[in-house]
Design a protein around this motif. Structure first.
Motif, PDB file in Angstrom:
ATOM      1  N   ILE A  77      42.960  24.901  31.250  1.00 43.60           N
ATOM      2  CA  ILE A  77      42.795  26.130  31.366  1.00 43.60           C
ATOM      3  C   ILE A  77      43.199  26.890  30.105  1.00 43.60           C
ATOM      4  N   GLU A  78      42.545  27.763  29.541  1.00 42.80           N
ATOM      5  CA  GLU A  78      42.884  28.422  28.170  1.00 42.80           C
ATOM      6  C   GLU A  78      43.148  29.783  28.875  1.00 42.80           C
ATOM      7  N   ILE A  79      44.455  30.459  28.872  1.00 39.54           N
ATOM      8  CA  ILE A  79      44.648  31.607  29.443  1.00 39.54           C
ATOM      9  C   ILE A  79      44.333  32.657  28.082  1.00 39.54           C
ATOM     10  N   PRO A  80      43.617  33.560  28.121  1.00 37.76           N
ATOM     11  CA  PRO A  80      43.352  34.539  27.097  1.00 37.76           C
ATOM     12  C   PRO A  80      44.532  35.223  26.629  1.00 37.76           C
ATOM     13  N   ASN A  81      44.670  35.876  25.415  1.00 42.33           N
ATOM     14  CA  ASN A  81      45.748  36.580  24.900  1.00 42.33           C
ATOM     15  C   ASN A  81      45.744  38.195  25.130  1.00 42.33           C
ATOM     16  N   SER A  82      45.088  38.152  26.522  1.00 37.83           N
ATOM     17  CA  SER A  82      45.100  39.698  26.921  1.00 37.83           C
ATOM     18  C   SER A  82      46.175  39.647  28.391  1.00 37.83           C
ATOM     19  N   VAL A  83      46.312  38.451  29.055  1.00 38.56           N
ATOM     20  CA  VAL A  83      46.872  38.362  30.363  1.00 38.56           C
ATOM     21  C   VAL A  83      48.120  38.625  30.150  1.00 38.56           C
ATOM     22  N   ILE A  84      48.654  39.607  30.985  1.00 40.50           N
ATOM     23  CA  ILE A  84      49.928  39.992  30.942  1.00 40.50           C
ATOM     24  C   ILE A  84      50.892  39.373  32.205  1.00 40.50           C
ATOM     25  N   THR A  85      50.221  39.288  33.394  1.00 45.01           N
ATOM     26  CA  THR A  85      50.916  38.641  34.428  1.00 45.01           C
ATOM     27  C   THR A  85      50.016  37.768  35.242  1.00 45.01           C
ATOM     28  N   ILE A  86      50.917  36.722  35.618  1.00 39.21           N
ATOM     29  CA  ILE A  86      50.234  35.482  36.402  1.00 39.21           C
ATOM     30  C   ILE A  86      51.021  35.574  37.540  1.00 39.21           C
ATOM     31  N   GLY A  87      50.326  35.560  39.013  1.00 44.64           N
ATOM     32  CA  GLY A  87      50.777  35.654  40.157  1.00 44.64           C
ATOM     33  C   GLY A  87      51.630  34.375  40.716  1.00 44.64           C
ATOM     34  N   ASP A  88      52.112  34.417  41.825  1.00 44.56           N
ATOM     35  CA  ASP A  88      52.783  33.214  42.366  1.00 44.56           C
ATOM     36  C   ASP A  88      51.541  32.367  43.026  1.00 44.56           C
ATOM     37  N   LEU A  89      51.890  30.924  42.526  1.00 47.43           N
ATOM     38  CA  LEU A  89      50.886  29.960  43.019  1.00 47.43           C
ATOM     39  C   LEU A  89      49.550  30.042  42.533  1.00 47.43           C
ATOM     40  N   ALA A  90      49.630  30.612  41.277  1.00 49.28           N
ATOM     41  CA  ALA A  90      48.213  31.053  40.814  1.00 49.28           C
ATOM     42  C   ALA A  90      47.291  29.553  40.484  1.00 49.28           C
ATOM     43  N   PHE A  91      47.994  28.562  40.019  1.00 52.14           N
ATOM     44  CA  PHE A  91      47.317  27.623  39.791  1.00 52.14           C
ATOM     45  C   PHE A  91      47.926  26.333  40.579  1.00 52.14           C
ATOM     46  N   CYS A  92      48.503  26.545  41.667  1.00 46.25           N
ATOM     47  CA  CYS A  92      49.050  25.698  42.658  1.00 46.25           C
ATOM     48  C   CYS A  92      47.970  24.518  42.764  1.00 46.25           C
ATOM     49  N   HIS A  93      48.415  23.258  43.213  1.00 39.57           N
ATOM     50  CA  HIS A  93      47.721  22.186  43.506  1.00 39.57           C
ATOM     51  C   HIS A  93      46.434  22.092  42.599  1.00 39.57           C
ATOM     52  N   CYS A  94      46.425  22.383  41.552  1.00 38.40           N
ATOM     53  CA  CYS A  94      45.415  22.018  40.661  1.00 38.40           C
ATOM     54  C   CYS A  94      45.331  20.677  40.037  1.00 38.40           C
ATOM     55  N   THR A  95      45.432  19.722  41.028  1.00 41.72           N
ATOM     56  CA  THR A  95      45.878  18.224  40.704  1.00 41.72           C
ATOM     57  C   THR A  95      44.925  17.944  39.315  1.00 41.72           C
ATOM     58  N   GLY A  96      43.905  18.140  38.996  1.00 45.92           N
ATOM     59  CA  GLY A  96      43.328  17.505  37.758  1.00 45.92           C
ATOM     60  C   GLY A  96      43.690  18.267  36.522  1.00 45.92           C
ATOM     61  N   LEU A  97      44.475  19.459  36.564  1.00 52.11           N
ATOM     62  CA  LEU A  97      44.886  19.879  35.350  1.00 52.11           C
ATOM     63  C   LEU A  97      45.802  19.211  34.748  1.00 52.11           C
ATOM     64  N   THR A  98      45.404  19.134  33.230  1.00 42.91           N
ATOM     65  CA  THR A  98      46.153  18.273  32.385  1.00 42.91           C
ATOM     66  C   THR A  98      46.820  19.142  31.293  1.00 42.91           C
ATOM     67  N   THR A  99      46.152  20.196  30.635  1.00 39.14           N
ATOM     68  CA  THR A  99      46.771  20.851  29.673  1.00 39.14           C
ATOM     69  C   THR A  99      46.639  22.676  30.054  1.00 39.14           C
ATOM     70  N   VAL A 100      47.555  23.171  29.712  1.00 38.58           N
ATOM     71  CA  VAL A 100      47.925  24.850  29.959  1.00 38.58           C
ATOM     72  C   VAL A 100      48.263  25.422  28.610  1.00 38.58           C
ATOM     73  N   GLU A 101      47.539  26.414  28.165  1.00 41.68           N
ATOM     74  CA  GLU A 101      48.379  27.359  27.083  1.00 41.68           C
ATOM     75  C   GLU A 101      48.462  28.572  27.786  1.00 41.68           C
ATOM     76  N   ILE A 102      49.868  28.908  27.558  1.00 37.04           N
ATOM     77  CA  ILE A 102      50.300  30.208  27.904  1.00 37.04           C
ATOM     78  C   ILE A 102      50.411  31.055  26.684  1.00 37.04           C
ATOM     79  N   PRO A 103      49.618  32.142  26.533  1.00 34.87           N
ATOM     80  CA  PRO A 103      49.447  33.156  25.531  1.00 34.87           C
ATOM     81  C   PRO A 103      50.658  34.216  25.110  1.00 34.87           C
ATOM     82  N   ASN A 104      50.620  34.596  23.912  1.00 36.77           N
ATOM     83  CA  ASN A 104      51.598  35.556  23.435  1.00 36.77           C
ATOM     84  C   ASN A 104      51.700  36.947  24.407  1.00 36.77           C
TER      85      ASN A 104
END
Length: 255
Positions: free
Chosen positions: A154-181
């Protein structure tokens, strides 16, 4: 006297019936205002959120979800705008539980008009393997993508200000994440039980916070349950050296 009582009972019943009809009339039987078929062939449901500026949100057809309706499947392209009753409405949000439990959705393209993704919007979309988030999204709600087990990155775009609780909980296939500035806050256990997660890159001038916690403590909490081989990469900035070291130590000893 008896006839009088009968007339009184009939009048009372009529009044109660009229009251019941008015209550039913004021309560929406469905969770949407109108529906339309999108370009990839799925029927989508909408709520009008701003009749003046002509804004709508995507919704589930019933308050309880999709029971009794055909759930969207396969690849889906969400529209930027939609016509209804001679008016063009702009799709600005994906509402709470809009696609909850749509287990056969495999990919989604979200238009640049969308600014928010609601609570549990794509929760339990087990087969969702690809999603494109536009640079217009500013908030991702609680459990928005939880249990999307086929999602690998998941590539979170550089516009996202907030991510909620458990937003990606139990995404067991997820291998890479980028947290934007742009991100300033992230909910508790946002990546809980992402057991395949091996890389997280944080492109932050000011690291996001979880309440008053430092980025090191925050990441050790939100990544609880992630894979042992987790590698966390930070923007190269001397100001954050202490936080980076704290994070790596916490992850090492909790791994």
């Amino acid at each position: 006297m008896r006839n009088r009582h009968l007339h009184l009972k009939k009048a009372l019943r009529a009044a109660l019936f009229a009251l019941l009809l008015s209550v039913v009339g004021m309560t929406k039987m469905y969770a949407y205002d109108f529906s339309a078929v999108c370009e990839t062939g799925q029927t989508l449901y909408y709520n009008i959120t701003d009749p003046v500026n002509h804004y709508v949100e995507l919704a589930s057809p019933r308050h309880s979800g999709w029971s009794g309706y055909t759930k969207p499947t396969g690849n889906m392209v969400l529209p930027e705008n939609v016509e209804y009753d001679g008016v063009t409405y702009w799709v600005t949000s994906i509402g709470s539980k809009a696609f909850y439990n749509c287990r056969d959705l495999t990919s989604i393209e979200i238009p640049n008009s969308v600014t928010s993704i609601g609570q549990s919007a794509f929760e339990d979309c087990y087969s969702l393997a690809s999603i494109e988030l536009p640079n217009s999204v500013t908030s991702i709600g609680n459990s928005a993508f939880s249990f999307c087990e086929d999602l690998t990155s998941i590539e979170i775009p550089n516009s996202v200000i907030t991510i909620g609780d458990l937003a990606f909980c139990h995404c067991t296939g997820l291998t890479t994440v980028e947290i934007p500035n742009s991100l300033t806050s992230i909910g508790q256990f946002a990546f809980l039980n992402c057991s395949s997660l091996t890389s997280m890159t944080v492109w932050a001038d000011n690291p996001p916070t979880l309440g008053g916690m430092s980025v090191g403590a925050m990441l050790s909490g939100l990544l609880c349950g992630a894979g042992v081989g987790l590698l966390v990469l930070f923007r190269m900035n001397k100001r954050f050296l202490k936080d980076n070291l704290i994070t790596l130590c916490l992850l090492y000893f909790s791994g």
